[in-house]
Design a protein around this motif. Sequence first.
Motif, short mmCIF file in Angstrom:
data_model
loop_
_atom_site.label_atom_id
_atom_site.label_comp_id
_atom_site.label_asym_id
_atom_site.label_seq_id
_atom_site.Cartn_x
_atom_site.Cartn_y
_atom_site.Cartn_z
N LEU A 68 92.17 62.92 -10.41
CA LEU A 68 91.73 62.37 -9.12
C LEU A 68 90.50 61.49 -9.31
O LEU A 68 90.38 60.43 -8.67
N LEU A 69 89.59 61.91 -10.16
CA LEU A 69 88.40 61.10 -10.42
C LEU A 69 88.76 59.79 -11.10
O LEU A 69 88.20 58.73 -10.78
N ILE A 70 89.71 59.85 -12.02
CA ILE A 70 90.14 58.63 -12.71
C ILE A 70 90.79 57.68 -11.73
O ILE A 70 90.54 56.47 -11.75
N GLN A 71 91.62 58.20 -10.83
CA GLN A 71 92.28 57.35 -9.83
C GLN A 71 91.26 56.71 -8.90
O GLN A 71 91.37 55.53 -8.58
N ALA A 72 90.26 57.46 -8.47
CA ALA A 72 89.23 56.92 -7.59
C ALA A 72 88.46 55.81 -8.30
O ALA A 72 88.15 54.77 -7.70
N ASP A 75 90.69 52.72 -8.45
CA ASP A 75 90.74 52.04 -7.15
C ASP A 75 89.47 51.24 -6.89
O ASP A 75 89.52 50.12 -6.38
N GLN A 76 88.33 51.81 -7.26
CA GLN A 76 87.06 51.11 -7.08
C GLN A 76 87.02 49.85 -7.94
O GLN A 76 86.59 48.79 -7.49
N MET A 77 87.49 49.96 -9.18
CA MET A 77 87.49 48.79 -10.06
C MET A 77 88.42 47.71 -9.54
O MET A 77 88.09 46.51 -9.57
N LEU A 78 89.59 48.08 -8.99
CA LEU A 78 90.51 47.09 -8.42
C LEU A 78 89.89 46.40 -7.22
O LEU A 78 90.05 45.19 -7.02
N GLY A 79 89.19 47.18 -6.41
CA GLY A 79 88.50 46.57 -5.25
C GLY A 79 87.45 45.57 -5.69
O GLY A 79 87.31 44.49 -5.09
N GLU A 80 86.70 45.90 -6.73
CA GLU A 80 85.68 44.96 -7.24
C GLU A 80 86.33 43.70 -7.80
O GLU A 80 85.83 42.59 -7.61
N ILE A 81 87.45 43.85 -8.50
CA ILE A 81 88.16 42.69 -9.06
C ILE A 81 88.67 41.80 -7.94
O ILE A 81 88.56 40.57 -8.01
N GLU A 82 89.22 42.39 -6.89
CA GLU A 82 89.70 41.59 -5.75
C GLU A 82 88.55 40.82 -5.10
O GLU A 82 88.70 39.66 -4.71
N LEU A 83 87.40 41.47 -4.97
CA LEU A 83 86.24 40.78 -4.39
C LEU A 83 85.79 39.62 -5.28
O LEU A 83 85.45 38.53 -4.78
#
Length: 98
Positions: A68-72, A75-83
Motif C-alpha cells: 500500500l505504501l509503494i502504491q501511494a 501515485d504521488q510520483m505519477l501526479g508530480e510527472i503529470e504536473l
Amino acid sequence: MATNKRTGAGKSGGRDSSILAKIANHEIANKGRRAACDAVYVSKKLLRSTGKAAWIVGTSFLILVVPLLIQAERDQMLGEIELQQASILGPPPPGALQ
C-alpha cells in the motif's frame, strides 16, 4: 598447647559444612529451587512465544502494508510527472477531451 576452634573457619571447623548441608538440603530450600526452576522455564516459554508473535506481526506488516505504501508513493510520483508535463506543454486546448 590449646586448640583454637572458630565457628566461622570454613572447612577447618567441621561443623560449618554440616550446618550448611542441613540448610541446603532442607525442604524449604528444595521448594525454593523448584520455584526458581519453574520461573525460569515459564520465562523462557514466554520469551519464545513473544518472539514468535513479533515475527508474525512483522511479516504481516510487510505483506499487508508495504504494498500500500509503494502504491501511494507511485501515485504521488505519477501526479508530480503529470504536473511537470502540464507545465512544459502548457494548458490543453479548449476542445480537447480529458
